[in-house]
Design a protein around this motif. Structure first.
Motif, PDB file in Angstrom:
ATOM      1  N   UNK A 156      -0.451 -29.234  19.661  1.00  0.00           N
ATOM      2  CA  UNK A 156       0.728 -30.125  18.780  1.00  0.00           C
ATOM      3  C   UNK A 156       0.287 -31.140  18.504  1.00  0.00           C
ATOM      4  N   UNK A 157      -1.342 -30.847  17.734  1.00  0.00           N
ATOM      5  CA  UNK A 157      -2.055 -32.399  17.662  1.00  0.00           C
ATOM      6  C   UNK A 157      -1.560 -32.780  15.935  1.00  0.00           C
ATOM      7  N   UNK A 158      -2.020 -34.196  16.110  1.00  0.00           N
ATOM      8  CA  UNK A 158      -0.434 -35.135  15.359  1.00  0.00           C
ATOM      9  C   UNK A 158      -0.605 -34.396  13.586  1.00  0.00           C
ATOM     10  N   UNK A 159      -1.631 -34.536  13.266  1.00  0.00           N
ATOM     11  CA  UNK A 159      -1.153 -34.096  11.573  1.00  0.00           C
ATOM     12  C   UNK A 159      -2.444 -32.591  11.242  1.00  0.00           C
ATOM     13  N   UNK A 160      -1.362 -31.917  12.233  1.00  0.00           N
ATOM     14  CA  UNK A 160      -2.346 -30.488  12.128  1.00  0.00           C
ATOM     15  C   UNK A 160      -2.216 -29.876  10.695  1.00  0.00           C
ATOM     16  N   UNK A 161      -2.946 -28.841  10.275  1.00  0.00           N
ATOM     17  CA  UNK A 161      -2.683 -28.511   8.917  1.00  0.00           C
ATOM     18  C   UNK A 161      -1.533 -26.705   8.913  1.00  0.00           C
ATOM     19  N   UNK A 162      -1.661 -25.943   8.162  1.00  0.00           N
ATOM     20  CA  UNK A 162      -1.094 -24.601   7.682  1.00  0.00           C
ATOM     21  C   UNK A 162      -2.639 -24.263   7.389  1.00  0.00           C
ATOM     22  N   UNK A 163      -2.236 -22.937   8.162  1.00  0.00           N
ATOM     23  CA  UNK A 163      -2.849 -21.693   8.043  1.00  0.00           C
ATOM     24  C   UNK A 163      -3.865 -21.458   6.726  1.00  0.00           C
ATOM     25  N   UNK A 164      -2.395 -21.708   5.581  1.00  0.00           N
ATOM     26  CA  UNK A 164      -3.219 -21.729   4.556  1.00  0.00           C
ATOM     27  C   UNK A 164      -3.470 -22.891   3.430  1.00  0.00           C
ATOM     28  N   UNK A 165      -3.693 -24.409   3.861  1.00  0.00           N
ATOM     29  CA  UNK A 165      -4.103 -25.455   3.837  1.00  0.00           C
ATOM     30  C   UNK A 165      -3.029 -25.441   2.552  1.00  0.00           C
ATOM     31  N   UNK A 166      -1.910 -25.474   2.593  1.00  0.00           N
ATOM     32  CA  UNK A 166      -1.063 -26.051   1.427  1.00  0.00           C
ATOM     33  C   UNK A 166      -0.489 -27.216   1.999  1.00  0.00           C
ATOM     34  N   UNK A 167      -0.750 -27.789   2.971  1.00  0.00           N
ATOM     35  CA  UNK A 167      -0.795 -28.960   3.309  1.00  0.00           C
ATOM     36  C   UNK A 167      -0.225 -29.207   4.713  1.00  0.00           C
ATOM     37  N   UNK A 168       0.677 -30.794   5.378  1.00  0.00           N
ATOM     38  CA  UNK A 168       0.417 -31.347   6.595  1.00  0.00           C
ATOM     39  C   UNK A 168       1.926 -30.757   7.011  1.00  0.00           C
ATOM     40  N   UNK A 169       1.476 -30.531   8.316  1.00  0.00           N
ATOM     41  CA  UNK A 169       2.932 -30.029   9.312  1.00  0.00           C
ATOM     42  C   UNK A 169       2.744 -30.775  10.263  1.00  0.00           C
ATOM     43  N   UNK A 170       4.235 -31.548  10.714  1.00  0.00           N
ATOM     44  CA  UNK A 170       4.504 -32.009  11.559  1.00  0.00           C
ATOM     45  C   UNK A 170       5.430 -30.989  12.840  1.00  0.00           C
ATOM     46  N   UNK A 171       5.832 -31.611  14.249  1.00  0.00           N
ATOM     47  CA  UNK A 171       6.659 -30.767  14.726  1.00  0.00           C
ATOM     48  C   UNK A 171       7.518 -31.570  14.962  1.00  0.00           C
ATOM     49  N   UNK A 172       8.618 -30.217  14.592  1.00  0.00           N
ATOM     50  CA  UNK A 172       9.996 -30.186  14.755  1.00  0.00           C
ATOM     51  C   UNK A 172      11.153 -30.687  15.268  1.00  0.00           C
ATOM     52  N   UNK A 173      11.322 -32.218  14.805  1.00  0.00           N
ATOM     53  CA  UNK A 173      12.224 -32.768  15.885  1.00  0.00           C
ATOM     54  C   UNK A 173      13.084 -31.870  17.151  1.00  0.00           C
ATOM     55  N   UNK A 174      13.581 -31.009  16.258  1.00  0.00           N
ATOM     56  CA  UNK A 174      15.269 -30.267  16.930  1.00  0.00           C
ATOM     57  C   UNK A 174      14.711 -29.281  15.821  1.00  0.00           C
ATOM     58  N   UNK A 175      15.265 -27.925  16.251  1.00  0.00           N
ATOM     59  CA  UNK A 175      16.335 -27.058  15.533  1.00  0.00           C
ATOM     60  C   UNK A 175      17.187 -26.636  15.671  1.00  0.00           C
ATOM     61  N   UNK A 176      18.113 -26.744  13.767  1.00  0.00           N
ATOM     62  CA  UNK A 176      18.793 -26.672  13.471  1.00  0.00           C
ATOM     63  C   UNK A 176      18.990 -26.386  12.337  1.00  0.00           C
ATOM     64  N   UNK A 177      21.017 -26.183  12.429  1.00  0.00           N
ATOM     65  CA  UNK A 177      21.029 -25.797  11.070  1.00  0.00           C
ATOM     66  C   UNK A 177      21.097 -27.410   9.788  1.00  0.00           C
ATOM     67  N   UNK A 178      20.420 -27.483   8.154  1.00  0.00           N
ATOM     68  CA  UNK A 178      20.661 -28.884   7.578  1.00  0.00           C
ATOM     69  C   UNK A 178      21.689 -28.754   6.975  1.00  0.00           C
TER      70      UNK A 178
END
Length: 288
Positions: A156-178
């Motif tokens: 869960x490294x800080x600025x981990x990247x998507x497999x397709x390299x499209x952008x930056x991914x952060x760890x979700x604070x929680x899972x739920x409905x927006x």
């Protein structure tokens, strides 16, 4: 011409004419000491004494603490203190400027204030964009061993990247409905994620807690500072697990979902992302 020559001889005679200086005993008139002097000797000796006295005085003033007693001269200690105070003053002014700028960014985060609505949502991507061709990715033996040892930490490294390299991914604070998304026009610089009360809220990346307090409008609020000027903000929490100054890791529980504050309409997490004082859409970097 003869007069000039005669005059020169007269001057020379007067300069070289010998005089006797005698020191007598006043009672017995006994001669104690006597000197034979000429006017030239007195003049040369006096001049040398005056020059020596001037040189000695100069040396005493230049290389001894006596100069501190002369008006206009200051001690070396005072000069050093003045120099140190000047450097400290400049440093304090710079620190005060940076602190005020930092506090202004925190104030904007807390009240949701932003100066302009033209936000570059790709600012984080551009900031951390890497040219793969400029990096040698061939692993060496020591690197392979190190990667195996820290595999779980890097998961869960800080600025981990998507497999397709499209952008930056952060760890979700929680899972739920927006329930409400990011909307600049309505000054809602966050996403609201609904979840049951007491659901754990996790840090999106490693960082340091810089704010962990109660506010009247948004209830329990916690703000985490990450590297490169990134701030993550968690509002309307039911409780806070971390205090100001605590260091948190990616995915670590820092709070719980609640319904606190005057501006809340139900149990949810009000989550914001700020990059160097500019609000960005969390949905660009987090999959809730």
């Amino acid at each position: 011409m003869a007069k000039k020559v005669k005059k020169r001889k007269e001057i020379k005679r007067k300069l070289l004419h010998k005089y006797r200086l005698v020191i007598l005993n006043e009672s017995t008139f006994e001669e104690k000491i006597s000197f034979k002097l000429s006017r030239l000797n007195v003049f040369v000796t006096g001049s040398l004494c005056i020059i020596g006295l001037i040189a000695l005085t100069t040396l005493l003033i230049a290389f001894t603490p006596l100069r501190e007693y002369i008006p206009g001269y200051s001690s070396t200690k005072l000069k050093k203190q003045a120099t140190d105070l000047t450097y400290k003053t400049d440093s304090l002014v710079a620190n005060l400027y940076n602190t005020n700028k930092y506090l202004e960014n925190i104030r904007k985060v807390l009240i949701g204030d932003i100066e302009n609505n033209e936000i570059n949502r790709d600012s984080l991507r551009e900031q951390f964009k890497i040219d793969p061709s400029s990096i040698d990715l061939t692993p060496i033996k020591e690197d392979s061993i190190l990667r195996a040892e820290v595999a779980l930490e890097d998961k869960y490294n800080l600025f981990e990247r998507n497999v397709d390299g499209s952008g930056m991914v952060l760890f979700p604070p929680l899972n739920g409905e927006i329930s409400q998304g990011y909307d600049v026009e309505s000054n809602h610089f966050a996403v609201d994620v609904t979840a049951p009360i007491d659901t754990p809220v996790k840090a999106v990346a490693s960082g340091t807690v810089i704010f962990s307090e109660w506010t009247a409008d948004t209830g329990y609020v916690i703000i985490v500072e990450h590297r490169d000027g990134l701030l993550s903000v968690y509002k309307h929490n039911g409780s806070l697990n971390k205090r100001q100054g605590d260091v948190v890791r990616t995915g670590e529980v820092i709070a719980s979902v609640g319904n606190t504050g005057e501006l809340t309409t139900g149990p949810h997490l009000h989550f914001e992302l700020w990059n160097n004082g500019n609000s960005v859409d969390p949905l660009d970097y987090i999959n809730f």
